[in-house]
Design an enzyme around this catalytic site. Structure first.
Site, PDB file in Angstrom:
ATOM      1  N   CYS A 115      -8.714   6.786   1.751  1.00  0.00           N
ATOM      2  CA  CYS A 115      -7.398   6.915   1.138  1.00  0.00           C
ATOM      3  C   CYS A 115      -6.608   5.612   1.104  1.00  0.00           C
ATOM      4  O   CYS A 115      -6.266   5.106   0.041  1.00  0.00           O
ATOM      5  CB  CYS A 115      -6.612   7.995   1.863  1.00  0.00           C
ATOM      6  SG  CYS A 115      -4.962   8.245   1.187  1.00  0.00           S
ATOM      7  N   ASP A 141      -7.738   9.101  -5.402  1.00  0.00           N
ATOM      8  CA  ASP A 141      -8.018   7.960  -4.523  1.00  0.00           C
ATOM      9  C   ASP A 141      -9.485   7.883  -4.124  1.00  0.00           C
ATOM     10  O   ASP A 141     -10.052   6.807  -3.985  1.00  0.00           O
ATOM     11  CB  ASP A 141      -7.114   7.978  -3.288  1.00  0.00           C
ATOM     12  CG  ASP A 141      -7.202   9.261  -2.474  1.00  0.00           C
ATOM     13  OD1 ASP A 141      -7.903  10.205  -2.884  1.00  0.00           O
ATOM     14  OD2 ASP A 141      -6.539   9.330  -1.419  1.00  0.00           O
TER      15      ASP A 141
END
Length: 498
Positions: A52, A239
């Site tokens: 992330c 992401d």
């Protein structure tokens, strides 16, 4: 008055290609499918990494995580941070007269590197509330007569902190509709194996995806109702890949080949673009759209290697130069998940260089606690998505895959390359490309003889002999009488590669 060149950047959390516009049958994403029909859908968009914070830092800075210092997760005890000197999109556009803002998930730092003027960090999955905060931001931009750069960080469809949940039992505004999915009917991605835990989690995952999609619809409606849709460049992306074993935190395509949609005012609609783009291209594209004075093209002195996507946005055929390969790097996820890998991917082949291959591959905490992993570890065949668990956890120093014949990256061709000249030439070529890219990006994990070349180059330049091989060989430790490293160049002097 000339129209303002606004930017809306929407980022999902842990979303794979579970969109109807990418062929998914569950019809969970009608708003995103409409956005795809209204704009451009990229089929070969790649995150630089599958974690992330590192992926978001790439989006916001145009630099790979080993360049920016955002080596792993920013939150909690992991606390990886981007280097202080890095220029981010919010900083560049603040100085360019934009109102910048972020609503929802942030997950990068420090704040001084990412100085959004309006920062409304939130962990809520109530996408109606998120939309309301976006609306307030749009009104603020209008009241200040400024163009805007708004980032929306959805929490969905990330796992929650239960064993199999995706936040579906939270309390939401009545505008958010709960749409359940039948575990017996959900498709099982190729990277997973079927099982009751997998099915339960995939059904919950789709519900979370659908909620996020409703949020996209709310926000796009706020643009439309204010007459901003024709002045705003819209991005939607994820992401990294889905939060399951064999996807998230790996650099296999399941973790990095992700949905990527763009809608440009006056631009193409209904286009499927097959060219290979990287997340390092996002910031240069935004700067190009905003007519920022900073160079948006590859420059020998620039650490940003991406290019604006705008000139190729309408392409429906594979361009034969430049847009035919991508690179990426993974170093950490959680602070205890150290497993550095670098990759180069062309349209047909993928080469992974695993720097710490003598370590077993680490598992993220949310995946370890999942019912899907419990299914896999207790299955009789001990495989996941056709991959043996032994091969997943214990990987060799190099992996080479022919993605036309082997899209799941199951059959490593490195051994075949020793006896097959064609495969051997592919391997040598991709090794050289990856080596040049690591030099260009000043990668500390360009290893020679088991140590960072970047940190010992002064010794080599002073005459020390260093074997020209990636790993140290304890059975053949000598440095005399071997092929030695002679090229210690890094940075701008190296041939440019993305």
């Amino acid at each position: 008055m000339a129209p303002r060149r606004n930017v809306l950047l929407m980022i999902a959390d842990d979303l794979g290609r579970q969109l109807g516009s990418y062929g998914d049958p569950m019809k969970a994403t009608p708003n995103l499918d409409h956005l795809a029909a209204d704009g451009v859908r990229f089929t070969k968009a790649f995150a630089s990494t599958a974690s992330c914070s590192t992926s978001r830092s790439t989006i916001y800075t145009g630099q790979h995580n080993h360049q920016s210092g955002q080596y792993g997760l920013h939150s909690q005890r992991h606390h990886f941070c981007t280097f202080d000197h890095i220029e981010s999109g919010p900083a560049l556009l603040n100085a360019h007269g934009y109102l910048t803002g972020i609503v929802g998930k942030v997950h990068v730092g420090p704040d001084r590197v990412y100085p959004w003027t309006v920062r409304e960090e939130s962990t809520t999955r109530d996408v109606a509330y998120i939309s309301d905060r976006c609306a307030a931001f749009l009104d603020k931009a209008a009241s200040e007569a400024k163009p805007f750069f708004l980032t929306v960080g959805f929490i969905d469809p990330h796992r929650d902190r239960t064993r199999s949940g995706f936040g579906n039992d939270d309390d939401f505004d009545e505008r958010v509709k709960r749409n359940r999915f039948d575990p017996a009917a959900v498709p099982i991605p190729q990277f997973l194996s079927d099982g009751p835990g997998v099915r339960q989690e995939m059904a919950s995952y789709y519900e979370s995806i659908n909620r996020m999609d409703q949020g996209v619809g709310f926000i796009l409606q706020e643009l439309q109702s204010r007459g901003l849709a024709d002045d705003t460049l819209v991005f939607f992306m994820s992401d990294n890949g889905p939060p399951f074993i064999n996807s998230k935190t790996t650099l296999y395509d399941a973790g990095i080949n992700l949905p990527f949609l763009m809608r440009s005012p006056g631009g193409p609609s209904g286009v499927t673009n097959p060219n290979m783009i990287s997340y390092v291209d996002v910031l240069p594209t935004i700067l190009d759209w905003a007519k920022h004075p900073t160079s948006v093209n590859p420059d020998p002195s620039s650490p940003r290697l991406g290019r604006s996507i705008l000139p190729i946005l309408s392409s429906t055929e594979e361009l034969q130069t430049d847009w035919d390969k991508v690179y990426g790097s993974h170093t950490f996820h959680e602070i205890t998940n150290y497993w550095p890998t670098r990759f180069v991917r062309t349209r047909r082949y993928k080469y992974h260089r695993n720097l710490a291959w003598r370590l077993d591959f680490p598992m993220a905490a949310d995946i370890y606690g999942s019912l899907a992993w419990e299914d896999v570890r207790n299955s009789e065949d001990r495989t996941v998505g056709g991959r043996r668990l032994r091969d997943y956890f214990f990987r060799p120093p190099e992996e080479l895959y022919d993605l036309e014949a082997d899209p799941r990256e199951l059959h490593n061709l490195v051994e075949k390359a020793k006896g097959d000249e064609t495969t051997g030439e592919v391997l040598r070529d991709l090794r050289a490309k990856l080596d040049a890219w690591q030099r260009r990006t000043e990668d500390p994990w360009l290893y020679k003889d088991g140590i960072s070349l970047l940190f010992v180059k002064h010794h080599v330049d002073a005459g020390m002999r260093m074997p020209d091989r990636a790993d140290f060989e304890p059975d053949e430790p000598q440095s005399k009488g071997v092929n030695a490293v002679t090229d210690t160049s890094f940075g701008a002097g190296v041939v440019w590669e993305r």
